[in-house]
Design a protein around this motif. Structure first.
Motif, PDB file in Angstrom:
ATOM      1  N   GLU A  70       0.820  -1.216   0.000  1.00  0.00           N
ATOM      2  CA  GLU A  70       0.000   0.000   0.000  1.00  0.00           C
ATOM      3  C   GLU A  70       0.850   1.261   0.000  1.00  0.00           C
ATOM      4  O   GLU A  70       0.334   2.374  -0.136  1.00  0.00           O
ATOM      5  N   GLY A  71       2.158   1.111   0.156  1.00  0.00           N
ATOM      6  CA  GLY A  71       3.061   2.257   0.224  1.00  0.00           C
ATOM      7  C   GLY A  71       3.059   2.858   1.623  1.00  0.00           C
ATOM      8  O   GLY A  71       2.227   2.519   2.465  1.00  0.00           O
ATOM      9  N   LEU A  72       4.001   3.735   1.854  1.00  0.00           N
ATOM     10  CA  LEU A  72       4.134   4.418   3.137  1.00  0.00           C
ATOM     11  C   LEU A  72       4.409   5.889   2.902  1.00  0.00           C
ATOM     12  O   LEU A  72       5.034   6.249   1.914  1.00  0.00           O
ATOM     13  N   PRO A  73       3.981   6.743   3.831  1.00  0.00           N
ATOM     14  CA  PRO A  73       4.400   8.146   3.730  1.00  0.00           C
ATOM     15  C   PRO A  73       5.912   8.233   3.939  1.00  0.00           C
ATOM     16  O   PRO A  73       6.482   7.454   4.716  1.00  0.00           O
ATOM     17  N   CYS A  74       6.539   9.120   3.243  1.00  0.00           N
ATOM     18  CA  CYS A  74       7.992   9.256   3.317  1.00  0.00           C
ATOM     19  C   CYS A  74       8.343  10.537   4.070  1.00  0.00           C
ATOM     20  O   CYS A  74       8.007  11.632   3.632  1.00  0.00           O
ATOM     21  N   ASP A  75       9.012  10.375   5.200  1.00  0.00           N
ATOM     22  CA  ASP A  75       9.412  11.516   6.018  1.00  0.00           C
ATOM     23  C   ASP A  75      10.910  11.761   5.987  1.00  0.00           C
ATOM     24  O   ASP A  75      11.382  12.766   6.508  1.00  0.00           O
ATOM     25  N   LEU A  76      11.659  10.839   5.408  1.00  0.00           N
ATOM     26  CA  LEU A  76      13.110  10.899   5.431  1.00  0.00           C
ATOM     27  C   LEU A  76      13.631  10.332   4.120  1.00  0.00           C
ATOM     28  O   LEU A  76      13.152   9.298   3.656  1.00  0.00           O
ATOM     29  N   PHE A  77      14.584  11.018   3.511  1.00  0.00           N
ATOM     30  CA  PHE A  77      15.191  10.529   2.276  1.00  0.00           C
ATOM     31  C   PHE A  77      16.639  10.158   2.562  1.00  0.00           C
ATOM     32  O   PHE A  77      17.374  10.942   3.150  1.00  0.00           O
ATOM     33  N   ILE A  78      17.021   8.958   2.150  1.00  0.00           N
ATOM     34  CA  ILE A  78      18.394   8.489   2.330  1.00  0.00           C
ATOM     35  C   ILE A  78      18.908   8.046   0.970  1.00  0.00           C
ATOM     36  O   ILE A  78      18.241   7.309   0.257  1.00  0.00           O
ATOM     37  N   THR A  79      20.089   8.479   0.634  1.00  0.00           N
ATOM     38  CA  THR A  79      20.734   8.020  -0.587  1.00  0.00           C
ATOM     39  C   THR A  79      21.934   7.164  -0.204  1.00  0.00           C
ATOM     40  O   THR A  79      22.390   7.205   0.933  1.00  0.00           O
ATOM     41  N   HIS A  80      22.412   6.376  -1.133  1.00  0.00           N
ATOM     42  CA  HIS A  80      23.561   5.512  -0.851  1.00  0.00           C
ATOM     43  C   HIS A  80      24.410   5.372  -2.096  1.00  0.00           C
ATOM     44  O   HIS A  80      23.976   5.649  -3.208  1.00  0.00           O
ATOM     45  N   CYS A  81      25.602   4.906  -1.896  1.00  0.00           N
ATOM     46  CA  CYS A  81      26.526   4.608  -2.980  1.00  0.00           C
ATOM     47  C   CYS A  81      26.350   3.136  -3.355  1.00  0.00           C
ATOM     48  O   CYS A  81      26.183   2.295  -2.477  1.00  0.00           O
ATOM     49  N   TRP A  82      26.364   2.823  -4.616  1.00  0.00           N
ATOM     50  CA  TRP A  82      26.148   1.435  -5.048  1.00  0.00           C
ATOM     51  C   TRP A  82      27.320   0.530  -4.710  1.00  0.00           C
ATOM     52  O   TRP A  82      27.148  -0.673  -4.565  1.00  0.00           O
ATOM     53  N   ILE A  83      28.508   1.078  -4.573  1.00  0.00           N
ATOM     54  CA  ILE A  83      29.668   0.256  -4.243  1.00  0.00           C
ATOM     55  C   ILE A  83      29.809   0.083  -2.729  1.00  0.00           C
ATOM     56  O   ILE A  83      30.609  -0.709  -2.247  1.00  0.00           O
ATOM     57  N   GLU A  84      28.989   0.788  -1.968  1.00  0.00           N
ATOM     58  CA  GLU A  84      28.997   0.718  -0.506  1.00  0.00           C
ATOM     59  C   GLU A  84      28.543  -0.657  -0.033  1.00  0.00           C
ATOM     60  O   GLU A  84      27.665  -1.281  -0.625  1.00  0.00           O
ATOM     61  N   GLY A  85      29.121  -1.123   1.052  1.00  0.00           N
ATOM     62  CA  GLY A  85      28.710  -2.387   1.637  1.00  0.00           C
ATOM     63  C   GLY A  85      27.313  -2.284   2.226  1.00  0.00           C
ATOM     64  O   GLY A  85      26.939  -1.260   2.817  1.00  0.00           O
ATOM     65  N   ALA A  86      26.543  -3.347   2.093  1.00  0.00           N
ATOM     66  CA  ALA A  86      25.154  -3.349   2.562  1.00  0.00           C
ATOM     67  C   ALA A  86      25.059  -3.210   4.081  1.00  0.00           C
ATOM     68  O   ALA A  86      24.217  -2.466   4.581  1.00  0.00           O
ATOM     69  N   PHE A  87      25.922  -3.922   4.821  1.00  0.00           N
ATOM     70  CA  PHE A  87      25.886  -3.783   6.280  1.00  0.00           C
ATOM     71  C   PHE A  87      26.289  -2.371   6.688  1.00  0.00           C
ATOM     72  O   PHE A  87      25.713  -1.794   7.607  1.00  0.00           O
ATOM     73  N   GLU A  88      27.291  -1.846   6.010  1.00  0.00           N
ATOM     74  CA  GLU A  88      27.746  -0.485   6.290  1.00  0.00           C
ATOM     75  C   GLU A  88      26.602   0.514   6.083  1.00  0.00           C
ATOM     76  O   GLU A  88      26.348   1.374   6.927  1.00  0.00           O
ATOM     77  N   PHE A  89      25.885   0.379   4.963  1.00  0.00           N
ATOM     78  CA  PHE A  89      24.760   1.269   4.682  1.00  0.00           C
ATOM     79  C   PHE A  89      23.667   1.136   5.742  1.00  0.00           C
ATOM     80  O   PHE A  89      23.205   2.129   6.309  1.00  0.00           O
ATOM     81  N   VAL A  90      23.233  -0.091   5.998  1.00  0.00           N
ATOM     82  CA  VAL A  90      22.139  -0.310   6.949  1.00  0.00           C
ATOM     83  C   VAL A  90      22.520   0.217   8.329  1.00  0.00           C
ATOM     84  O   VAL A  90      21.745   0.925   8.973  1.00  0.00           O
ATOM     85  N   ASP A  91      23.714  -0.097   8.781  1.00  0.00           N
ATOM     86  CA  ASP A  91      24.131   0.340  10.109  1.00  0.00           C
ATOM     87  C   ASP A  91      24.195   1.860  10.211  1.00  0.00           C
ATOM     88  O   ASP A  91      23.753   2.445  11.202  1.00  0.00           O
ATOM     89  N   LYS A  92      24.715   2.513   9.188  1.00  0.00           N
ATOM     90  CA  LYS A  92      24.772   3.985   9.205  1.00  0.00           C
ATOM     91  C   LYS A  92      23.375   4.584   9.179  1.00  0.00           C
ATOM     92  O   LYS A  92      23.101   5.555   9.871  1.00  0.00           O
ATOM     93  N   ALA A  93      22.493   4.010   8.370  1.00  0.00           N
ATOM     94  CA  ALA A  93      21.126   4.517   8.302  1.00  0.00           C
ATOM     95  C   ALA A  93      20.417   4.356   9.661  1.00  0.00           C
ATOM     96  O   ALA A  93      19.783   5.285  10.161  1.00  0.00           O
ATOM     97  N   LEU A  94      20.559   3.179  10.258  1.00  0.00           N
ATOM     98  CA  LEU A  94      19.901   2.932  11.550  1.00  0.00           C
ATOM     99  C   LEU A  94      20.469   3.825  12.655  1.00  0.00           C
ATOM    100  O   LEU A  94      19.722   4.350  13.477  1.00  0.00           O
ATOM    101  N   ASN A  95      21.785   4.003  12.653  1.00  0.00           N
ATOM    102  CA  ASN A  95      22.421   4.840  13.680  1.00  0.00           C
ATOM    103  C   ASN A  95      22.150   6.319  13.498  1.00  0.00           C
ATOM    104  O   ASN A  95      22.293   7.095  14.448  1.00  0.00           O
TER     105      ASN A  95
END
Length: 100
Positions: A70-95
């Motif tokens: 159904e989709g969600l309202p978006c209150d925050l925009f996060i961009t990432h680098c494609w060569i970035e590690g997935a754990f690195e991205f997730v951890d930085k986003a969560l922190n």
């Protein structure tokens, strides 16, 4: 399309499981360490080996729409680098996730 804090926590667990089960594997272009829990596979590898096959089976939508059709309202925009590690991205986003 949007995801929640909890979705990112879930994704991190899914990535770890996919690596453990051999579903996500190092490649010549992404020689990530399967025992590393800090960087992980890059986003190209994650999408090619895990996200695309998973979402294709679910009808070829984005991972965010697969989680929330159904989709969600978006209150925050996060961009990432494609060569970035997935754990690195997730951890930085969560922190960095704003509270409140």
């Amino acid at each position: 399309w949007c995801v929640t804090f909890e979705d990112l926590v879930f994704l991190r667990k899914c990535i770890r499981k996919a690596i453990a089960e051999g579903e996500l594997r190092p490649t010549e272009r992404d020689q990530f360490d399967v025992n590393d829990d800090a960087i992980g596979p890059n986003m190209y590898t994650l999408c090619d080996q895990y996200i695309k096959p998973l979402t294709r089976k679910a009808g070829s939508m984005s991972w965010a729409l697969m989680r929330h059709p159904e989709g969600l309202p978006c209150d925050l925009f996060i961009t990432h680098c494609w060569i970035e590690g997935a754990f690195e991205f997730v951890d930085k986003a969560l922190n960095s996730w704003p509270y409140g």
